[in-house]
Design an enzyme around this catalytic site. Structure first.
Site, PDB file in Angstrom:
ATOM      1  CB  SER B  25      -0.885  -0.020   1.243  1.00 21.06           C
ATOM      2  OG  SER B  25      -1.669   1.140   1.290  1.00 21.06           O
ATOM      3  CG  ASN B  73       6.439   7.581   3.438  1.00 18.24           C
ATOM      4  OD1 ASN B  73       5.337   7.985   3.832  1.00 18.24           O
ATOM      5  ND2 ASN B  73       6.809   6.312   3.563  1.00 18.24           N
ATOM      6  N   GLY B  76       1.442  11.545   4.949  1.00 15.83           N
ATOM      7  CA  GLY B  76       0.294  12.013   5.728  1.00 15.83           C
ATOM      8  C   GLY B  76      -1.009  11.395   5.262  1.00 15.83           C
ATOM      9  CG  LEU B  77      -1.964   8.176   6.572  1.00 14.99           C
ATOM     10  CD1 LEU B  77      -2.657   8.032   7.922  1.00 14.99           C
ATOM     11  CD2 LEU B  77      -1.583   6.807   6.025  1.00 14.99           C
ATOM     12  CG  ASN B 103      -3.736  -0.084   3.628  1.00 14.24           C
ATOM     13  OD1 ASN B 103      -3.982   0.959   4.231  1.00 14.24           O
ATOM     14  ND2 ASN B 103      -2.813  -0.926   4.016  1.00 14.24           N
ATOM     15  CB  CYS B 134      -2.978   5.955  11.581  1.00 13.56           C
ATOM     16  SG  CYS B 134      -3.889   4.605  10.876  1.00 13.56           S
ATOM     17  CE  LYS B 169       1.912  -2.236   5.514  1.00 15.27           C
ATOM     18  NZ  LYS B 169       1.899  -1.485   4.253  1.00 15.27           N
ATOM     19  CB  THR B 197       7.569   2.846   7.281  1.00 13.69           C
ATOM     20  OG1 THR B 197       6.518   3.590   7.904  1.00 13.69           O
ATOM     21  CG2 THR B 197       7.303   2.731   5.794  1.00 13.69           C
ATOM     22  N   GLY B 221      12.626   0.580   2.344  1.00 11.36           N
ATOM     23  CA  GLY B 221      13.729   0.256   1.443  1.00 11.36           C
ATOM     24  C   GLY B 221      14.635  -0.810   2.027  1.00 11.36           C
TER      25      GLY B 221
END
Lengths: 268, 308
Positions: B25, B73, B76-77, B103, B134, B169, B197, B221
Site C-alpha cells: 500500500s 516518507n 500524511g495518508l 488498505n 496511525c 498490517k 515502515t 527500502g
C-alpha cells in the site's frame, strides 16, 4: 499518455564546462513520445546508492530516437552520471508529466532560463522553430553564474534563428546581474506575450509576478524532490492556492506539472 | 523426467492468489499508474493506497527524503476517501485481472468499522488490509498498532463489519511484534502483513532543520529488510494464520528470503517507485528459482528455513 521503462545506451557525453554535462541517450520510444517540458527519471547509480531515480527535463529529442539531458554535478547521482562513459546503459522511465502549452499564433514569445533551467527551454525552442513565422518574435534570455556556462547553449539557440540575451552573476557575458532585469524592458513591447521560464525559484517568482501584474501568459517548470515521478508516491507536492472541491490542497508536481501556469503557483 | 511449470498459487485465508507477489500500500497508487510498465494480470494482488472515511489532503512538503539504502516518507495518508475510491478507482481495479486488497485507515475504532462496512458489498474487492500504524486520536495519539488491546479492538470492529477476509498490517514500532500478531489472530484476523515502515528521522546539519516537514517519517527500502525478515520469522512461528512479508524487497532473492522465513505471500513496496516493473520481474524470478531447484510448487519453500 504512454510512457516506458527502458535501458538506454549513452551515445555521447559532452562536458560543457567543468561540472556541466550533456548526455545523449538512445531511447526511441521516449524520444518519439516526449513533448517540451516533460521529464524522464534516470537511475543514477549502478546499485542502491543513490537509492531513488533522479528527474531530468528533456533537453531535446531527435527523430533518430535520441534524448538529451543537461545537468550540473551537484550530488552523488549527478556525479555518477558524469562518470558514465559512452556505451553505459542507464535505466530510463519516461516521458512523464505535463509539458508546456504551445503559444498561440501571433504572440511574442520569450523563453527565460536560469542555470540548468535552460534545459527544457531548448526543447521548447526547437519545437517553436518549426513554425517560427507563427510568432511575432521569439526572444531567449539566459542567465548563469558565468559566461562559460552559457556559451554552448547560446549558440544552440542561435542556430535555431533565435536571438539570445545573456545575464551573468559575474558580468563575464551580457548583462551583469539577473536575467530578470532583462524581462522588465521586454514586457512592454509588442503584446500579447507568452513567457516560459525554468530556473531558480526566486527568478521564476519574479517573472511570474511581473506577468501577473501585466496580465501576460506565463508558464513555469518547477522542480521538487521526487521518488517515483509517476504519481504513485505522492511525495512531490506543492500547495495549491485554493483547495479543490474534493478537498485537494496540493498539486503533485510529477502529474499536475512539472509545467504550471505561473498564476496557479503560490510563490514563496 | 521433465518438470512442468512450477505452481505459484498460494492461499491467504479464503482467497487464492495466483502467485505470492503483491504490491504494498502507498507504493502502487490505485494500480492504474503502473499499466505502462507492468501487466497487472500477472500479479498475485494489488494492495491499494490506504483509504480513509473522508478524503485527506496529506502533509505539507517536504514529504520524502532519500537516506542510505532507503527513504523516509511522511505523506500524511493523502487519499481520495472511501466514496471516491469506490466510484472512481474501483471500476478500473475490478477489471485489473488480479486480487484487489483495499488498505484502510482511521482515527478511531468506529471509523475503521464504518469504512469496512462501506466496502463490504463492493464487487471486485478480495480482502481488506488494515493499517494500524496511525494514531488513535481518542487515546492521546498512540498508534493502534502499538498496543495489543487496541489491535484486538480494531480487528474485531473490522471483522464485525465485513464478510471479506481481513489482513492486519502490523507496525514494527513495538517491543514485541508477536504480541500484536497474536492479538490480531485471537480477534479473528484472517492474516497478518508485516512490517509497516519504521519510525525514523533525518536532519540537515547545515540548516539544523529536519529534512521532513513532519519531522518524523517512515523508513522503507533495503535498509529495513533484515529487521522485517526477523519479525516475519518470529511472527510466522507464533501464529497459525498466514503471514505476508513486507520490508525492503527489491528483487527476487529478497522475496524468496521472506518466503523461506515463513511468509505465505509478500508485498513489494518502495522498489515499485524505482523500478515500476519489479513486481512482474519477481513473479518470473520466483518461477525461475523453483525450476532451477527442481521444485514443483512455491509451497515447498514457504517456511523452509533450515536452522540446525
Amino acid at each position: 499518455m504512454t510512457s516506458y521503462q527502458t535501458n538506454a545506451e549513452i551515445l555521447r557525453k559532452e562536458q560543457i564546462t567543468g561540472d556541466i554535462f550533456r548526455l545523449t541517450l538512445n531511447c526511441p520510444e521516449i524520444a518519439d513520445q516526449a513533448r517540451p517540458g516533460q521529464f524522464i527519471m534516470l537511475k543514477a547509480s549502478a546499485k542502491n546508492t543513490p537509492f531513488l531515480r533522479r528527474p531530468f527535463s528533456v533537453h531535446q529529442t531527435s527523430i533518430n530516437g535520441r534524448v538529451q539531458v543537461l545537468f550540473k554535478v551537484l550530488g552523488k547521482g549527478t556525479e555518477y552520471l558524469a562518470s558514465c562513459t559512452s556505451g553505459t546503459l542507464l535505466s530510463v522511465v519516461g516521458p512523464l508529466g505535463r509539458g508546456f502549452t504551445l503559444p498561440q499564433k501571433g504572440t511574442s514569445v520569450c523563453l527565460i532560463g536560469g542555470g540548468m533551467g535552460i534545459a527544457p527551454l531548448f526543447f521548447l525552442a526547437k519545437r517553436l522553430s518549426r513554425h517560427h513565422d507563427h510568432y511575432t518574435s521569439i526572444k531567449v534570455m539566459l542567465g548563469a553564474a558565468t559566461a562559460k556556462e552559457l556559451l554552448t547553449l547560446k549558440s544552440d539557440f542561435e542556430q535555431l534563428g533565435m536571438p539570445v540575451e545573456m545575464a551573468t552573476d559575474d558580468g563575464s557575458a551580457g548583462h551583469h546581474g539577473f536575467v530578470t532585469d532583462l524581462v522588465q524592458s521586454t514586457i512592454g513591447e509588442n503584446p500579447p506575450w507568452a513567457f516560459y521560464t525554468c530556473g531558480p525559484h526566486p527568478m521564476m517568482k519574479k517573472i511570474a509576478l511581473l506577468c501577473r501584474e501585466k496580465d501576460c501568459f506565463c508558464e513555469a517548470s518547477l522542480e521538487t524532490m521526487m521518488a517515483c515521478g509517476i504519481g504513485a508516491c505522492l511525495g512531490c507536492v506543492i500547495p495549491r492556492p485554493l483547495p479543490t472541491e474534493s478537498g485537494e490542497q496540493y498539486f503533485h508536481v510529477c502529474k499536475d506539472g512539472p509545467v504550471f501556469d505561473a498564476g496557479d503557483i503560490l510563490w514563496k | 523426467m521433465e518438470i512442468g511449470k512450477p505452481k505459484l498459487k498460494v492461499q491467504l485465508g479464503s482467497i487464492q492468489l495466483k502467485n505470492p507477489v503483491m504490491t504494498a500500500s502507498g507504493t502502487f497508487g490505485y494500480g492504474n499508474e503502473f499499466t505502462n510498465y507492468v501487466n497487472l494480470h500477472h500479479l498475485g494482488g494489488i494492495v491499494v493506497k490506504g483509504i480513509s472515511l473522508l478524503p485527506r489532503p496529506g502533509n505539507p512538503p517536504p514529504r520524502i527524503v532519500e537516506t542510505e539504502g532507503g527513504m523516509l516518507n511522511a505523506i500524511g495518508l493523502e487519499n481520495v476517501g472511501v466514496l471516491a475510491f469506490i466510484n472512481d478507482k474501483m471500476p478500473f481495479l475490478k477489471e485489473a485481472g488480479t486480487e484487489v486488497i483495499v488498505n484502510i485507515l482511521g482515527d478511531t475504532v468506529d471509523e475503521y468499522a464504518e469504512i469496512a462496512n462501506k466496502l463490504n458489498n463492493i464487487k471486485g474487492i478480495s480482502a481488506i488490509e488494515v493499517n494500524i500504524s496511525c494514531p488513535n486520536v481518542k487515546k492521546g495519539g498512540v498508534a493502534f498498532g502499538a498496543d495489543p488491546k487496541m489491535v484486538s479492538a480494531v480487528t474485531r470492529a473490522v471483522k464485525d463489519n465485513t464478510n471479506l477476509p481481513v489482513i492486519m498490517k502490523l507496525s514494527p514500532n513495538v517491543t514485541d511484534i508477536t504480541a500484536t500478531a497474536m492479538a490480531a489472530e485471537q480477534a479473528g484476523a484472517d492474516a497478518v502483513s508485516l512490517i509497516n515502515t519504521l519510525m525514523a528521522m533525518a536532519i540537515d546539519s547545515e540548516t539544523r532543520r529536519p529534512r521532513l516537514a513532519n519531522i518524523i517519517g517512515g523508513l522503507s527500502g533495503p535498509a529495513i529488510k533484515p529487521v522485517a525478515l526477523r519479525m516475519v520469522w518470529q511472527v510466522a512461528k507464533t501464529v497459525k494464520i498466514p503471514v505476508i512479508g513486507i520490508g525492503g524487497i527489491m528483487n527476487t532473492e529478497d522475496a524468496l528470503e521472506f518466503l523461506i522465513a515463513g511468509a505465505t505471500a509478500i508485498e513489494v513496496g518502495t522498489a515499485n517507485l524505482i523500478n515500476p516493473a519489479i513486481t512482474g520481474e519477481i513473479v518470473q524470478g520466483i518461477s525461475d528459482y523453483l525450476s532451477a531447484h527442481r521444485l514443483e510448487s512455491v509451497q515447498e519453500i514457504i517456511g523452509s528455513l533450515i536452522t540446525e
